[in-house]
Design an enzyme around this catalytic site. Structure first.
Site, PDB file in Angstrom:
ATOM      1  N   GLU A 118       0.742  -1.057   0.045  1.00  0.00           N
ATOM      2  CA  GLU A 118       0.053   0.133   0.161  1.00  0.00           C
ATOM      3  C   GLU A 118       0.813   1.151   0.111  1.00  0.00           C
ATOM      4  O   GLU A 118       0.336   2.396  -0.235  1.00  0.00           O
ATOM      5  CB  GLU A 118      -0.957   0.018   1.207  1.00  0.00           C
ATOM      6  CG  GLU A 118      -0.532   0.580   2.498  1.00  0.00           C
ATOM      7  CD  GLU A 118       0.331  -0.516   3.094  1.00  0.00           C
ATOM      8  OE1 GLU A 118       1.634  -0.179   3.160  1.00  0.00           O
ATOM      9  OE2 GLU A 118       0.018  -1.545   3.853  1.00  0.00           O
ATOM     10  N   HIS A 160       6.183   0.730  11.753  1.00  0.00           N
ATOM     11  CA  HIS A 160       5.950  -0.590  10.955  1.00  0.00           C
ATOM     12  C   HIS A 160       7.556  -0.801  10.338  1.00  0.00           C
ATOM     13  O   HIS A 160       7.691  -1.899   9.643  1.00  0.00           O
ATOM     14  CB  HIS A 160       5.090  -0.609   9.967  1.00  0.00           C
ATOM     15  CG  HIS A 160       3.950  -0.456  10.544  1.00  0.00           C
ATOM     16  ND1 HIS A 160       3.236  -1.329  11.473  1.00  0.00           N
ATOM     17  CD2 HIS A 160       2.773   0.423  10.342  1.00  0.00           C
ATOM     18  CE1 HIS A 160       2.064  -0.861  11.906  1.00  0.00           C
ATOM     19  NE2 HIS A 160       1.820  -0.040  11.443  1.00  0.00           N
ATOM     20  N   ASP A 196      -0.298   3.216  19.434  1.00  0.00           N
ATOM     21  CA  ASP A 196      -0.884   2.993  18.080  1.00  0.00           C
ATOM     22  C   ASP A 196      -1.797   1.773  17.977  1.00  0.00           C
ATOM     23  O   ASP A 196      -1.490   0.744  18.545  1.00  0.00           O
ATOM     24  CB  ASP A 196       0.187   2.963  17.118  1.00  0.00           C
ATOM     25  CG  ASP A 196      -0.425   3.269  15.435  1.00  0.00           C
ATOM     26  OD1 ASP A 196      -0.302   4.477  15.219  1.00  0.00           O
ATOM     27  OD2 ASP A 196      -0.715   2.055  15.008  1.00  0.00           O
ATOM     28  N   ASP A 285      -4.911   6.221  16.540  1.00  0.00           N
ATOM     29  CA  ASP A 285      -5.964   5.513  15.609  1.00  0.00           C
ATOM     30  C   ASP A 285      -6.809   4.588  16.300  1.00  0.00           C
ATOM     31  O   ASP A 285      -7.770   3.806  15.969  1.00  0.00           O
ATOM     32  CB  ASP A 285      -5.506   4.798  14.261  1.00  0.00           C
ATOM     33  CG  ASP A 285      -4.110   4.193  14.684  1.00  0.00           C
ATOM     34  OD1 ASP A 285      -3.606   3.995  16.013  1.00  0.00           O
ATOM     35  OD2 ASP A 285      -3.187   3.853  13.788  1.00  0.00           O
ATOM     36  N   TYR A 324      -6.306   8.465  11.723  1.00  0.00           N
ATOM     37  CA  TYR A 324      -6.708   8.764  10.305  1.00  0.00           C
ATOM     38  C   TYR A 324      -8.197   9.376  10.578  1.00  0.00           C
ATOM     39  O   TYR A 324      -8.599   9.906   9.477  1.00  0.00           O
ATOM     40  CB  TYR A 324      -6.767   7.487   9.546  1.00  0.00           C
ATOM     41  CG  TYR A 324      -5.418   7.075   9.848  1.00  0.00           C
ATOM     42  CD1 TYR A 324      -4.368   7.493   8.979  1.00  0.00           C
ATOM     43  CD2 TYR A 324      -5.007   6.102  10.405  1.00  0.00           C
ATOM     44  CE1 TYR A 324      -3.122   7.012   9.052  1.00  0.00           C
ATOM     45  CE2 TYR A 324      -3.770   5.627  10.687  1.00  0.00           C
ATOM     46  CZ  TYR A 324      -2.766   6.025   9.766  1.00  0.00           C
ATOM     47  OH  TYR A 324      -1.561   5.667  10.075  1.00  0.00           O
TER      48      TYR A 324
HETATM   49  C1  FKS Z   1      -6.593   0.231   4.539  1.00  0.00           C
HETATM   50  C2  FKS Z   1      -5.551  -0.800   5.035  1.00  0.00           C
HETATM   51  C3  FKS Z   1      -4.335  -0.265   5.510  1.00  0.00           C
HETATM   52  C4  FKS Z   1      -2.024  -0.333   6.368  1.00  0.00           C
HETATM   53  C5  FKS Z   1      -2.510   0.306   7.742  1.00  0.00           C
HETATM   54  C6  FKS Z   1      -0.864   1.091   8.124  1.00  0.00           C
HETATM   55  C7  FKS Z   1      -1.200   1.654   9.486  1.00  0.00           C
HETATM   56  C8  FKS Z   1       0.036   2.602   9.838  1.00  0.00           C
HETATM   57  C9  FKS Z   1       0.093   3.189  11.276  1.00  0.00           C
HETATM   58  C10 FKS Z   1       1.308   4.119  11.501  1.00  0.00           C
HETATM   59  F1  FKS Z   1       1.609   4.480  12.841  1.00  0.00           F
HETATM   60  F2  FKS Z   1       2.357   3.465  11.071  1.00  0.00           F
HETATM   61  F3  FKS Z   1       1.106   5.247  10.734  1.00  0.00           F
HETATM   62  N1  FKS Z   1      -3.206  -1.001   5.919  1.00  0.00           N
HETATM   63  N2  FKS Z   1      -7.410  -0.351   3.758  1.00  0.00           N
HETATM   64  O1  FKS Z   1      -1.145   3.834  11.765  1.00  0.00           O
HETATM   65  O2  FKS Z   1       0.212   2.010  12.166  1.00  0.00           O
HETATM   66 ZN    ZN Z   2      -1.702   2.706  13.236  1.00  0.00          ZN
END
Ligand code: FKS
Ligand code: ZN
Length: 343
Positions: A118, A160, A196, A285, A324
């Site tokens: 992604e 990550h 998180d 989040d 988000y």
């Molecule tokens: C959406 C699927 C998203 C990836 C999620 C990543 C989360 C990132 C996070 C960070 F802190 F790194 F930003 N898949 N359809 O929130 O952990």
């Molecule tokens: Zn996250």
């Protein structure tokens, strides 16, 4: 406490993220940061200052040099090979395949160094990731020099990113480098608390075999959410690091009660273990209306969580990670920081 912030985060804004089989505007977008800045000012949390230049020495010490060299030139190499768009991995090394030879071809290198497709790399990504790291490092120095706490308003996030792979919106693991810098400055034991919503699989990867950095993370059960293959409760560390990784996964709909209980458990473990410095991977989040997450924390809960963290009494660096529900990201983030300050 002071906030370290760089406008250069804007250099990273890919056109699209692959989500649900469609290309959508990335959830992890520059405007997230605007809401945090606005709220910091509204609540007068403290000065907002630009970081010093990034110091790549501690970064090179902790992370794979080949990976760093790759990130630096990935976009240019991709373009030079005639690829039309932003850098996106079409595949990754999988089960029973070789991981011990790095492809010569840029397309292959991208697959080798990526763990989640992604996440796109653009022409500005490397500089933005370095600016994000610079914020984290300046916050670390502020605390190493005697401040009780500092906030690194990092973007892109970092938790990550592993020793040698990017993905999940992350390129360089800010929190991990901060923890290691505390060690270099003489802290015998450093703890990273990751609140998180997602498992901090990258941070876990970096310190899994390490006995003097504790990593504790509360997150969505990997059976139900990204990153699907790390963050289970039975991952507790290995070798010298046995017992210094703590994972508490929860399923869909989890409210603040059990979440706070898990937080208290981690706080007790970190204190008993004798951590001398704390790094908080601060994602918000876990909020009830987050569009990609499934916990049910409300805004006042973040204030309460901040208070619990503040009562630990440790020198603390906060590194921004995810969140988000854009308009609430500012309130929730600053709530943690204000809770910490009036603990
Ligand atoms: C959406 C699927 C998203 C990836 C999620 C990543 C989360 C990132 C996070 C960070 F802190 F790194 F930003 N898949 N359809 O929130 O952990
Ligand atoms: Zn996250």
């Amino acid at each position: 406490m002071r906030t370290f912030f760089s406008e250069d985060h804007r250099l990273h804004f890919p056109q699209a993220e692959l989500s649900g089989g469609e290309f959508v505007t990335p959830y992890e977008r520059p405007s997230r940061i605007e809401y945090v800045l606005a709220r910091l000012k509204e609540r007068r949390l403290g000065e907002i200052v630009a970081p010093d230049a990034v110091d790549m020495e501690p970064v090179r010490k902790l992370l794979d040099p080949g990976f760093l060299a790759f990130l630096e030139t990935a976009y240019d190499d991709w373009k030079a090979a005639g690829q039309g768009g932003e850098v996106i991995a079409a595949g990754m090394p999988t089960r029973r395949q070789r991981h011990d030879r790095i492809p010569r071809n840029i397309d292959g290198k991208v697959e080798y160094y990526c763990h989640a497709s992604e996440t796109a790399i653009t022409g500005g990504t490397w500089r933005a990731a370095q600016a994000s790291m610079a914020c984290a490092q300046s916050a670390q120095r502020e605390v190493a020099n005697g401040a009780r706490a500092a906030f690194a308003l990092c973007r892109p996030p970092g938790h990550h990113a592993t020793y040698d792979q990017y993905g999940g919106y992350c390129f360089l693991n800010n929190a991990a480098v901060v923890a290691d810098m505390f060690r270099t400055n003489g802290a015998g034991r450093v703890a990273i608390l990751d609140i998180d919503f997602h498992s901090g699989n990258g941070t876990q990867d970096i310190f899994y075999r390490c006995g003097d950095v504790m990593f504790a993370s509360i997150h969505g059960d990997p059976l139900d959410t990204y990153p699907y293959f790390a963050g289970f409760a039975d991952e507790t560390g290995e070798g010298e690091g046995e017992g210094t990784t703590i994972n508490v996964p929860f399923g869909p709909g989890t409210p603040y009660g059990p979440w706070a209980e898990a937080l208290d458990g981690m706080i007790a473990r970190i204190k008993d273990w004798g951590a001398e410095a704390l790094v908080v991977s601060l994602g918000v989040d876990a909020y009830k209306d987050d569009p990609i997450s499934f916990f049910k924390l409300d805004s006042p809960d973040f204030l309460d969580a901040g208070r619990r963290i503040g009562r630990m009494g440790l020198p603390t660096v906060f590194c921004m990670e995810g969140g988000y529900a854009i308009e609430q990201v500012g309130i929730n983030t600053v709530n943690v920081l204000e809770g910490f300050e009036d603990a």
